[in-house]
Design an enzyme around this catalytic site. Structure first.
Site, PDB file in Angstrom:
ATOM      1  N   ASP A 271      -8.745  -5.901   7.078  1.00  0.00           N
ATOM      2  CA  ASP A 271      -9.001  -5.103   5.875  1.00  0.00           C
ATOM      3  C   ASP A 271      -8.242  -5.675   4.673  1.00  0.00           C
ATOM      4  OD1 ASP A 271      -9.413  -3.159   3.953  1.00  0.00           O
ATOM      5  OD2 ASP A 271      -9.230  -1.498   5.375  1.00  0.00           O
TER       6      ASP A 271
ATOM      7  N   SER B 184     -11.588   5.531   4.167  1.00  0.00           N
ATOM      8  CA  SER B 184     -11.020   4.998   2.930  1.00  0.00           C
ATOM      9  C   SER B 184     -10.312   6.123   2.170  1.00  0.00           C
ATOM     10  CB  SER B 184     -12.108   4.325   2.094  1.00  0.00           C
ATOM     11  OG  SER B 184     -11.547   3.566   1.048  1.00  0.00           O
TER      12      SER B 184
ATOM     13  N   HIS C 276     -12.802  -3.717   5.693  1.00  0.00           N
ATOM     14  CA  HIS C 276     -12.584  -2.321   5.330  1.00  0.00           C
ATOM     15  C   HIS C 276     -13.587  -1.382   5.985  1.00  0.00           C
ATOM     16  CE1 HIS C 276     -10.926   0.975   3.181  1.00  0.00           C
ATOM     17  NE2 HIS C 276     -11.957   1.156   2.402  1.00  0.00           N
TER      18      HIS C 276
END
Length: 723
Positions: free
Chosen positions: A667, A592, A699
């Protein structure tokens, strides 16, 4: 004979030798096999000096009370609960796998529970002493975001994008056919600004306040579903930075009359509505109105009956950003006073205000950053909270006198104290851990100072595996003055005369902290697993990360990645100063924001980082959503230099080492377009890059597939860095 004896001894040693972690253990063992013993879901009974928690097998709710000298007893079993439900609803079946772990104490003797039947869900008020159901409201098994009214008579719940009421009043509150109108959802403003609910009952249970989110004007974003014969498109609403955002209002619904009133939160339609709080008398609603630029917050008061704006209590402005994260907390016995949390003076701390907007007292203590507000004592004169201290490493319990502002530290041992306070404020259940203490649970009587130990967990790895040596380190930031917290895990069977490859594990973004003074120092077991495979594993919390105050975080504003990378490179300098570190074999891994950092470090410092694994990376912040992205970067049209400067897509030609990019095809947070654009830029630049997609994951890669993910990361480092 002696040879036989030696053979027996060596065979016995081999049979009991401790093994390295398996990938499965490294993936989930921290929370399962190797979780230190603890109390699960502990809660104080309201207005009682007794603590309840789940049994080891989750089959019962256990209790320890002062009256019983803190001895453990069984309060309610899942069998008793199922029998009571069957007596109330004989036509349904209740096969409880575990006792409901998300229970609450409604009052001293009444449990509030969610119990699943065969085809329905029930919100239950259960008499824990009589073992009988006091009241139960049936709702759809597919219900979401269910909220029980304060008087226990009515449940508000979501049927897709609409609000229903069940119980004393069975009503349809909203009936919007267009899926672009979303009512009562906690996903309003993408759950930024501390939003964790989308419906609020008034204290008198007469009104339901809810978010109405209109996202019909937000562009559809396609997520390709691969599991049908011909792939299909699932559209989500994704407001990208600088583009059209959702429009949100707050509506008050009168249960008796069915009338709806929209609060007149006048202003630009794309502003954010936060800090939603009812007044204790149910007549008014307080709302934080934040502009889209996120640098000007107004705390407003509205009439719940008419929706009319009454007044602005106070305002907050900043040259960077204002980030409201918490509702008001009213002081018991003082319906005209509330506590408000803000970092306006440098650290997120408590302030005492009147409902007219007058600040009565600053209740902050030194540079302690409040993490969790725990409540008041019986008199309402003192409040308790958990605060981050010791440069963010520790968590301590504090007690503050609302009148004088005097603050005392209730806990003092360095480490992480996870505490809950009895409703009278006289008892504290303290679950304590540190880098040397797995978990120690005790009850302290604040008046007598008597401490009763409940459990002292053993090292869960003892006799199973030997974790590599770990130590906390301090690195000076790139500004030349700020101390940064780091964690260094040494390779297994460490030999100071050898040189080892390094895996730097990085996140680096706001609202995250990787290094803490708790068991394992905040690390995941995969870090220790990689150390067992022969790597030095290093993590540094750079400026921009959490729990160190406003100025520590706000250095990221308009230039995400710049100061963060500068600090990470100071961490690399620290590593290079160690004789056992092979400076030619340093790799980096993150997910991320950490994926963004990993890719950025590989491109901007390709002479240092030879291998990188970037998971779910933001590759250009113009592809990220409005609420988070514009807080830190402003709009692309307002900050073109900043967006251009930290786009890894525009830097693809700088790639030198081996880089693996991983993304979840579903995602909805960092959309796959980020990594696809980066891959295309690498192709255009003639740069080889590796890419792996998890077709069904969002995600994060969760469940059993995470073992597959960790294996891929390990193999990539072994192939290109370890040799």
């Amino acid at each position: 004979m002696r040879k036989l004896l030696l053979l027996f001894l060596f065979t016995g040693i081999a049979a009991t030798a401790q093994k390295n972690l398996t990938l499965q253990q490294a993936t989930s063992g921290k929370y399962q096999e190797f979780a230190p013993k603890s109390l699960v879901s502990p809660l104080w009974r309201k207005d009682d000096r007794a603590i309840t928690y789940m049994s080891d097998n989750y089959a019962s709710l256990m209790q320890r009370s002062e009256a019983a000298n803190w001895a453990e007893t069984t309060l309610v079993t899942k069998t008793e609960l199922a029998a009571a439900m069957k007596a109330k609803f004989p036509d349904d079946a209740f096969m409880l796998q575990i006792f409901p772990y998300n229970y609450q104490w409604k009052d001293k003797g009444t449990l509030q529970l969610e119990v699943s039947g065969k085809n329905k869900m029930y919100l239950v008020l259960f008499d824990a002493d009589k073992k009988e159901v006091k009241n139960a409201i049936a709702i759809s098994a597919d219900a979401k975001n269910q909220v029980l009214s304060p008087d226990g008579s009515t449940v508000a719940w979501l049927n897709d994008n609409n609000i229903m009421l069940s119980g004393k009043s069975d009503k349809t509150v909203t009936n919007d056919i267009d899926k672009g109108i979303v009512n009562g959802s906690d996903y309003t403003h993408r759950q930024e600004f501390g939003i964790n609910k989308g419906m609020w009952w008034s204290p008198d249970s007469g009104k339901l306040l809810y978010y109405r989110k209109d996202e019909t004007m937000v562009a559809d974003y396609p997520l390709i579903q691969w599991d049908s014969r011909i792939a299909e498109t699932k559209n989500i609403k994704y407001p990208m930075a600088g583009m059209k955002s959702e429009e949100v209002t707050l509506v008050a619904y009168d249960v008796a009359s069915g009338n709806k009133v929209t609060l007149k939160t006048e202003g630009p339609k794309e502003q954010f509505l936060t800090c939603v709080t009812w007044s204790p008398d149910s007549k008014y609603v307080f709302v934080g109105v934040l502009n889209r630029e996120q640098n000007h917050l107004k705390l407003n008061k509205y009439d719940a009956a008419t929706g009319n704006f009454i007044k602005t209590l106070f305002e907050e402005k900043a040259t960077t950003y204002v980030e409201p994260l918490h509702d008001f907390t009213f002081v018991p016995g003082h319906s005209d006073q509330f506590l408000y949390r803000t970092e306006k003076e440098g650290y997120e701390q408590l302030y005492l205000y009147t409902t007219e907007g007058k600040q009565l007292k600053k209740l902050g203590y030194l540079n302690v950053v409040i993490q969790d507000f725990l409540g008041f004592d019986a008199s309402g004169k003192n409040a308790f909270y958990i605060g981050a201290t010791n440069n963010g490493l520790d968590r301590q319990l504090y007690k503050v006198d609302l009148g004088s502002g005097k603050t005392i530290a209730v806990t003092t041992a360095n480490g992480t104290h996870n505490t809950i306070v009895s409703t009278d404020g006289g008892l504290v259940l303290d679950s304590y851990s540190s880098i040397t203490t797995p978990n120690r649970v005790s009850i302290t009587d604040l008046k007598s100072k008597k401490v009763t130990e409940i459990l002292n967990a053993e090292d869960p790895y003892k006799g199973k595996t030997v974790l590599p040596k770990m130590e906390l380190v301090t690195v000076t930031a790139a500004d030349g003055k700020t101390p940064l917290n780091g964690r260094l895990i040494y390779p297994a069977n460490f030999d100071a005369n050898k040189k080892y490859p390094v895996m730097v594990y990085v996140y680096g973004g706001p609202h995250a902290q990787l290094v803490t003074n708790e068991w394992l120092c905040g690390a995941g077991l995969f870090d220790y697993y990689m150390a067992q495979q022969g790597y030095v594993v290093f993590t540094l919390d750079n400026r921009g990360s959490d729990a160190r105050g406003r100025d520590f975080e706000h250095v990221v504003h308009r230039n995400l990645g710049v100061n963060e990378m500068a600090d990470q490179m100071k961490g690399v300098d620290f590593l290079k100063s160690k004789s056992f570190v092979d400076a030619d074999r340093i790799g980096v891994y993150g997910w991320s924001f950490g994926g963004f950092m990993t890719t950025s470090l590989m491109l901007d410092h390709g002479d240092v980082f030879k291998v990188g694994v970037a998971g779910g990376p933001v590759c250009d912040w113009k592809y990220y959503e409005v609420m988070y992205g514009e807080r830190y970067m402003d709009m692309p049209q307002e900050n073109p230099e900043g967006y251009a400067g930290n786009s890894v897509i525009s830097k693809a030609a700088k790639l030198k080492g081996r880089l693996l990019v991983i993304h979840g095809a579903q995602d909805p947070v960092v959309v796959q377009q980020n990594s696809m654009e980066f891959i295309q830029a690498c192709i255009a630049a003639g740069k080889q890059v590796d890419y792996f997609l998890y077709p069904t994951h969002e995600h994060n890669v969760r469940g059993k597939d995470r073992v597959h993910l960790n294996q891929k990361i390990e193999e990539y480092f072994d192939t290109y860095l370890k040799k």
